[in-house]
Structure formats: structure tokens, C-alpha cells
Design a protein around this motif. Structure first.
Motif, PDB file in Angstrom:
ATOM      1  N   ILE A  18       0.838  -1.202   0.000  1.00 29.19           N
ATOM      2  CA  ILE A  18       0.000   0.000   0.000  1.00 29.19           C
ATOM      3  C   ILE A  18       0.878   1.260   0.000  1.00 29.19           C
ATOM      4  N   GLY A  19       1.930   1.237   0.806  1.00 26.29           N
ATOM      5  CA  GLY A  19       2.793   2.413   0.925  1.00 26.29           C
ATOM      6  C   GLY A  19       3.476   2.760  -0.393  1.00 26.29           C
ATOM      7  N   ARG A  20       3.886   1.747  -1.131  1.00 20.69           N
ATOM      8  CA  ARG A  20       4.542   1.989  -2.429  1.00 20.69           C
ATOM      9  C   ARG A  20       3.558   2.635  -3.405  1.00 20.69           C
ATOM     10  N   VAL A  21       2.366   2.076  -3.460  1.00 22.93           N
ATOM     11  CA  VAL A  21       1.350   2.627  -4.378  1.00 22.93           C
ATOM     12  C   VAL A  21       0.974   4.053  -3.953  1.00 22.93           C
ATOM     13  N   ALA A  22       0.908   4.273  -2.643  1.00 20.21           N
ATOM     14  CA  ALA A  22       0.602   5.627  -2.144  1.00 20.21           C
ATOM     15  C   ALA A  22       1.732   6.587  -2.534  1.00 20.21           C
ATOM     16  N   SER A  23       2.966   6.125  -2.433  1.00 18.48           N
ATOM     17  CA  SER A  23       4.103   6.981  -2.796  1.00 18.48           C
ATOM     18  C   SER A  23       4.005   7.393  -4.263  1.00 18.48           C
ATOM     19  N   LEU A  24       3.708   6.427  -5.116  1.00 20.28           N
ATOM     20  CA  LEU A  24       3.570   6.721  -6.552  1.00 20.28           C
ATOM     21  C   LEU A  24       2.414   7.687  -6.800  1.00 20.28           C
ATOM     22  N   LYS A  25       1.329   7.465  -6.070  1.00 23.71           N
ATOM     23  CA  LYS A  25       0.126   8.293  -6.282  1.00 23.71           C
ATOM     24  C   LYS A  25       0.359   9.743  -5.847  1.00 23.71           C
ATOM     25  N   PHE A  26       0.941   9.916  -4.657  1.00 21.28           N
ATOM     26  CA  PHE A  26       1.185  11.283  -4.181  1.00 21.28           C
ATOM     27  C   PHE A  26       2.176  11.989  -5.103  1.00 21.28           C
ATOM     28  N   ALA A  27       3.182  11.258  -5.583  1.00 22.28           N
ATOM     29  CA  ALA A  27       4.157  11.877  -6.488  1.00 22.28           C
ATOM     30  C   ALA A  27       3.469  12.295  -7.790  1.00 22.28           C
ATOM     31  N   ASP A  41      16.822  -0.707   0.411  1.00 23.41           N
ATOM     32  CA  ASP A  41      16.968  -1.018  -1.017  1.00 23.41           C
ATOM     33  C   ASP A  41      15.641  -0.871  -1.758  1.00 23.41           C
ATOM     34  N   LYS A  42      14.591  -1.392  -1.119  1.00 28.04           N
ATOM     35  CA  LYS A  42      13.267  -1.297  -1.758  1.00 28.04           C
ATOM     36  C   LYS A  42      12.788   0.152  -1.809  1.00 28.04           C
ATOM     37  N   ALA A  43      13.100   0.896  -0.748  1.00 28.19           N
ATOM     38  CA  ALA A  43      12.711   2.315  -0.716  1.00 28.19           C
ATOM     39  C   ALA A  43      13.396   3.047  -1.869  1.00 28.19           C
ATOM     40  N   LEU A  53       9.211   8.353 -13.572  1.00 27.95           N
ATOM     41  CA  LEU A  53       7.896   8.822 -14.051  1.00 27.95           C
ATOM     42  C   LEU A  53       7.790  10.346 -13.991  1.00 27.95           C
ATOM     43  N   GLY A  54       8.883  10.997 -13.618  1.00 35.78           N
ATOM     44  CA  GLY A  54       8.889  12.463 -13.585  1.00 35.78           C
ATOM     45  C   GLY A  54       8.489  13.048 -12.246  1.00 35.78           C
ATOM     46  N   GLY A  55       8.361  12.199 -11.223  1.00 35.17           N
ATOM     47  CA  GLY A  55       7.964  12.693  -9.896  1.00 35.17           C
ATOM     48  C   GLY A  55       9.167  13.010  -9.011  1.00 35.17           C
ATOM     49  N   LYS A  56       8.841  13.566  -7.822  1.00 31.64           N
ATOM     50  CA  LYS A  56       9.911  13.923  -6.886  1.00 31.64           C
ATOM     51  C   LYS A  56       9.831  13.021  -5.660  1.00 31.64           C
ATOM     52  N   ALA A  57      10.950  12.401  -5.321  1.00 31.98           N
ATOM     53  CA  ALA A  57      10.933  11.501  -4.168  1.00 31.98           C
ATOM     54  C   ALA A  57      12.308  11.383  -3.550  1.00 31.98           C
ATOM     55  N   GLU A  58      12.271  10.926  -2.326  1.00 34.08           N
ATOM     56  CA  GLU A  58      13.493  10.713  -1.562  1.00 34.08           C
ATOM     57  C   GLU A  58      13.299   9.432  -0.761  1.00 34.08           C
ATOM     58  N   ALA A  59      14.370   8.664  -0.590  1.00 36.23           N
ATOM     59  CA  ALA A  59      14.255   7.427   0.176  1.00 36.23           C
ATOM     60  C   ALA A  59      15.209   7.485   1.361  1.00 36.23           C
ATOM     61  N   GLN A  60      14.685   7.236   2.539  1.00 31.37           N
ATOM     62  CA  GLN A  60      15.539   7.182   3.720  1.00 31.37           C
ATOM     63  C   GLN A  60      15.326   5.826   4.400  1.00 31.37           C
ATOM     64  N   ALA A  61      16.427   5.119   4.667  1.00 34.24           N
ATOM     65  CA  ALA A  61      16.315   3.854   5.396  1.00 34.24           C
ATOM     66  C   ALA A  61      16.094   4.179   6.867  1.00 34.24           C
TER      67      ALA A  61
END
Ligand code: NAI
Length: 247
Positions: A18-27, A41-43, A53-61
Motif C-alpha cells: 500500500i505504501g509503495r502505491v501511495a508513494s507513486l500516487k502522491f508523487a 533497497d526497496k525504498a 515517471l517524472g515525480g519527486k521523491a526521496e528514500a531514507q532507510a
């Protein structure tokens, strides 16, 4: 205008399900998404996917059970972006067993992630939200927190606990223009239910008036609504997204 344009949105457990899909959706809706996940790694893979996809994101372990890690991650977000608009406390785990077989260790693990993790993240972001006099906190409860579930004493206790936490924080933080809500998903097709036998899944579908499992997209859409301007007077509520399985 996109629905989360220029918002800084922290999503715990944003690497999977759910969190991954939410991340894509909000972006896709214009947010800068910050993923806090124990699986770095997954983050990172989700971050790459969003950027492709042209969105903005950051991943923190980040292990949300560790307050120092969470504090440092929140401070890093504030320093880089100057604000934190939305926190989605989505990370959660199960360690199912009947009471007789449930160990203290698995009881404690589930409490640590599903409740204490939410406490840690909320405590770390609220000073920033208070300073900006605006914020949205969304907790991921579950239908089993409302109705219980065989073999999930630990999990159901945490999800019911989250509902109490949500209502309490809605009362405490409202004066700072911070809304606090919970989403209570029904059975959603993710890895979390991957261990459930096909027969039981069919039974769940049968019991659900809409005759299907939910999708991560169904829950991500509820997160998006609660984070949006349309929900600015919605606080302290538990939004069931469960195909009417609980009525
Ligand atoms: P999932 O297992 O697919 O993803 C959970 C994510 O949380 C993973 O990326 C994992 O690495 C991360 N995570 C676990 N422990 C962590 C920690 N200590 N710190 C940081 N990240 C951590 O789970 P799913 O199905 O996407 O569930 C998301 C939320 O929805 C959970 O809170 C779950 O309890 C809730 N939920 C799920 C339902 C379902 O049927 N899948 C039903 C009701 C609620």
C-alpha cells in the motif's frame, strides 16, 4: 491543479504494498514524497520508479521503532525542504498466532512497529507541523482493530490502539490546524496477506458485499483524500475502506 501539489509527504513503509502505491500516487499528484522504510533497497527502488515517471521523491532507510533514527530523518527533511505537510503512518507488520501460541516476542514486535513506531514518527514531525500551523497525520488502522480477528491478538490490539491514538491526537493538535485521521482497510491484496490460503481468501471475498479484495490503490486514494484540501475539516475520524465487509 494537482491534489498534492508541492506538499512534502512522509510515507512510512512506503517501499512496498500500500505504501509503495501511495508513494507513486502522491508523487503523480505533485507531492515531494519522502519514503521512510526499514528496507532501504526497496525504498530506493520506489524512489527510482517515481523519478523515472517524472515525480519527486526521496528514500531514507529508517526503522520507525528507533526514535533517534526517526528524529534524524525528520530533521533532514525539515532542513532540506523547510516543511513537512503530511505524515502517513503506514508501516505495519503481522506476527499471527492464537493467544496460546503467541510468544511475548511476537506480541512485542507488533506493538513496537505498529504502535511505538507511529508514536515515534508523530512525535518527530509534530513540532514542525506546529511551527507551520498546518499538518495532516494519517494512521493506518485496520478493520481488525474495529472488530478483532482470530489469530491476531497482537495486531488487532495495535490497530485498535491506533484508533484511540488518532482521536486523542485530533483533540490535542487541532488547535495547531493539524488534522489526525485513520484509515481502516479491509483485506487488501498485498504481500501481507500472501500467506493466507486461497480458500480463506475466497471466503473473505464471499463475505464482502463488493465481492472482491481491496487494492493498494483503494487505500492510497483514501490517504490522498485525507491529505487534500477537501478534507480540511475532517479530523479524528476512522475511514473504513473495506468493501462494506464490516457492516
Ligand atoms: P507490506 O508488508 O506490503 O508493507 C509494509 C512496509 O512497511 C514494508 O515496506 C516494510 O519494509 C515496512 N516496514 C515494516 N517494518 C518497518 C519499520 N520498523 N520501519 C519502517 N518500515 C517498516 O504491508 P501492506 O499490506 O502494504 O500494509 C500497509 C499498512 O496497511 C500496514 O500498517 C498494515 O497493517 C495495514 N493494513 C493492511 C491490510 C492488508 O490486507 N494488506 C489490511 C489492513 C491494514
Amino acid at each position: 491543479m494537482k491534489r498534492a501539489q508541492d506538499k512534502v509527504v512522509v510515507i512510512t513503509g512506503g517501499a512496498n504494498g500500500i505504501g509503495r502505491v501511495a508513494s507513486l500516487k502522491f508523487a503523480a499528484e505533485g507531492a515531494t514524497v519522502v519514503i521512510w522504510d526499514i528496507n532501504g533497497d526497496k525504498a530506493e527502488a520506489t524512489r527510482t520508479e517515481i523519478e523515472a515517471l517524472g515525480g519527486k521523491a526521496e528514500a531514507q532507510a529508517v526503522d520507525t521503532t528507533q526514535p533517534e533514527q526517526v528524529e534524524a530523518a525528520a530533521e533532514a527533511v525539515r532542513q532540506k525542504y523547510g516543511r513537512i505537510d503530511v505524515l502517513i503512518n503506514n508501516a505495519g507488520i503481522t506476527r499471527d498466532a492464537t493467544l496460546k501460541k503467541m510468544t511475548l516476542q511476537s506480541w512485542q514486535q507488533v506493538l513496537d512497529v505498529n504502535l511505538t513506531g507511529v508514536f515515534n514518527c508523530t512525535k518527530a514531525v509534530t513540532p514542525h507541523m506546529e511551527a507551520q500551523q498546518a499538518g495532516r497525520i494519517i494512521n493506518t488502522a485496520s478493520v481488525v482493530g474495529l472488530y478483532g480477528n482470530f489469530g491476531q491478538a497482537n495486531y488487532a490490539a495495535t490497530k485498535a490502539g491506533l484508533i484511540g491514538l488518532t482521536k486523542t491526537l485530533a483533540k490535542e493538535l487541532g488547535k495547531h490546524n493539524i488534522t489526525v485521521n485513520a484509515v481502516a482497510p479491509g483485506f487488501i491484496a498485498t504481500d501481507m496477506i500472501g500467506t493466507i490460503p486461497e480458500k480463506v481468501i475466497d471466503m473473505m471475498k464471499e463475505r464482502t458485499p463488493l465481492r472482491r479484495l481491496g487494492t493498494p490503490e483503494d487505500i492510497a486514494s483514501a490517504y490522498l483524500f485525507l491529505a487534500s484540501d477537501e478534507a480540511s475539516f475532517v479530523s479524528g475520524t476512522v475511514l473504513s475502506v473495506d468493501g462494506a465487509v464490516t457492516i
